[in-house]
Design an enzyme around this catalytic site. Structure first.
Site, PDB file in Angstrom:
ATOM      1  N   TYR A 148       0.778  -1.075   0.017  1.00  0.00           N
ATOM      2  CA  TYR A 148       0.133  -0.031  -0.052  1.00  0.00           C
ATOM      3  C   TYR A 148       0.812   1.306  -0.034  1.00  0.00           C
ATOM      4  CZ  TYR A 148      -3.494  -3.351   1.804  1.00  0.00           C
ATOM      5  OH  TYR A 148      -4.331  -4.370   1.836  1.00  0.00           O
TER       6      TYR A 148
ATOM      7  N   LEU B 140     -17.291  -4.084   1.314  1.00  0.00           N
ATOM      8  CA  LEU B 140     -18.270  -3.432   0.569  1.00  0.00           C
ATOM      9  C   LEU B 140     -18.236  -3.627  -0.893  1.00  0.00           C
ATOM     10  CD1 LEU B 140     -18.415  -0.059   2.506  1.00  0.00           C
ATOM     11  CD2 LEU B 140     -19.634  -2.100   3.071  1.00  0.00           C
TER      12      LEU B 140
ATOM     13  N   SER C 139     -12.070   3.475   4.371  1.00  0.00           N
ATOM     14  CA  SER C 139     -13.251   4.606   4.613  1.00  0.00           C
ATOM     15  C   SER C 139     -12.539   6.181   5.043  1.00  0.00           C
ATOM     16  CB  SER C 139     -14.184   4.261   5.328  1.00  0.00           C
ATOM     17  OG  SER C 139     -13.947   4.060   6.783  1.00  0.00           O
TER      18      SER C 139
ATOM     19  N   ASN D 130     -19.361   3.455   9.917  1.00  0.00           N
ATOM     20  CA  ASN D 130     -19.216   2.243   9.773  1.00  0.00           C
ATOM     21  C   ASN D 130     -18.962   1.495  11.181  1.00  0.00           C
ATOM     22  OD1 ASN D 130     -19.006   2.469   6.829  1.00  0.00           O
ATOM     23  ND2 ASN D 130     -16.703   2.170   6.907  1.00  0.00           N
TER      24      ASN D 130
END
Length: 264
Positions: free
Chosen positions: A42, A181, A222, A230
């Protein structure tokens, strides 16, 4: 070593802007998250580490997980880059260190003992695997001295991974679900939307609550107000009827499906 306690986590894949990433980690931890997931792939471990340091939360209360890049899974690279990850995170140990993908430089017989070594040296408390097939899970279990603490895979109402979930229960490790999601596609899903409307909730919270009810640890990525929203999934009890409706949703395609993935 105490057992690994995983709750709803903050996924950080795609949080590429360092300032936004750090701010999101701080917001999440101060709102109540106690599980933060990152990876060498990442390219944001430093920003995640800054968020952990800046948050008004005791480090020992937070499960910090990172993953070794598939290009770095030869034994010496595992040892070297794990330490580099710790330096970027600003930590002397992580709670959970994953094999990110069992591909490229991954060789079970030589890679996995390097993870055992890092655990013995105290650089990680627990060893995890990610994106393994059932056969590769069994192979890893035979080779590792460390117990498999967690297996991270894509898992959501349109890709429910029944075999992998069953295996996690049988082998007694956490099943951690990324893309819970469906890469955002579930936010407009008709079936999930109907359940959400009946429950007076958002589709996102319903999808996350379903995961938690089905013994999957979701790690949604998010930002902003969605980080707080969430977290509400922890306080929701979906009815058995609604859970059964979600269980019956027709499976779709993976949202993450590289050509060299083990299942391909």
């Amino acid at each position: 070593m105490p057992p690994l306690d995983l709750g709803l986590g903050l996924g950080t894949s795609g949080l590429d802007d360092p300032d936004e990433c750090t701010e999101t980690v701080v917001t999440a931890l101060e709102a109540g998250y106690r599980h933060v997931d990152t990876a060498q792939m990442y390219d944001n471990e430093a920003a995640v580490g800054e968020g952990i340091a800046a948050a008004d939360v005791d480090r020992e209360e937070v499960v910090v997980a990172t993953k070794i890049h598939p290009e770095n899974l030869a034994p010496e690279a595992v040892r070297e880059t794990a330490r580099e990850s710790l330096d970027r995170l600003g930590l002397d140990r992580v709670d959970l260190l994953y094999v990110h993908w069992p591909i490229r430089s991954y060789d079970a017989e030589t890679t996995l003992p390097a993870f055992d070594e890092l655990r013995e040296q105290g650089l990680t408390d627990h060893v995890g695997i990610s994106n393994f097939t059932p056969d590769l899970v069994h192979e890893a279990r035979e080779i590792l001295d460390s117990p498999i603490a967690a297996h991270q895979v894509e898992c959501h109402p349109r890709f429910q991974q029944p075999e992998i979930r069953k295996l996690a229960g049988e082998l007694d490790h956490h099943l951690v679900g990324y893309s819970p999601l469906g890469g955002g596609e579930l936010l407009d899903d008709e079936v999930l939307g109907e359940v959400a409307e009946r429950a007076g909730l958002s589709p996102a919270v319903v999808a996350l609550a379903w995961a938690l009810e089905r013994d999957v640890v979701p790690i949604p990525k998010s930002t902003g107000e969605h980080v707080i929203e969430n977290l509400g999934a922890l306080d929701i009890d979906l009815s058995e009827a609604d859970l059964e409706v979600i269980d019956a949703m027709v499976s779709g395609e993976r949202t993450i499906d590289p050509d060299d993935a083990a299942w391909n």
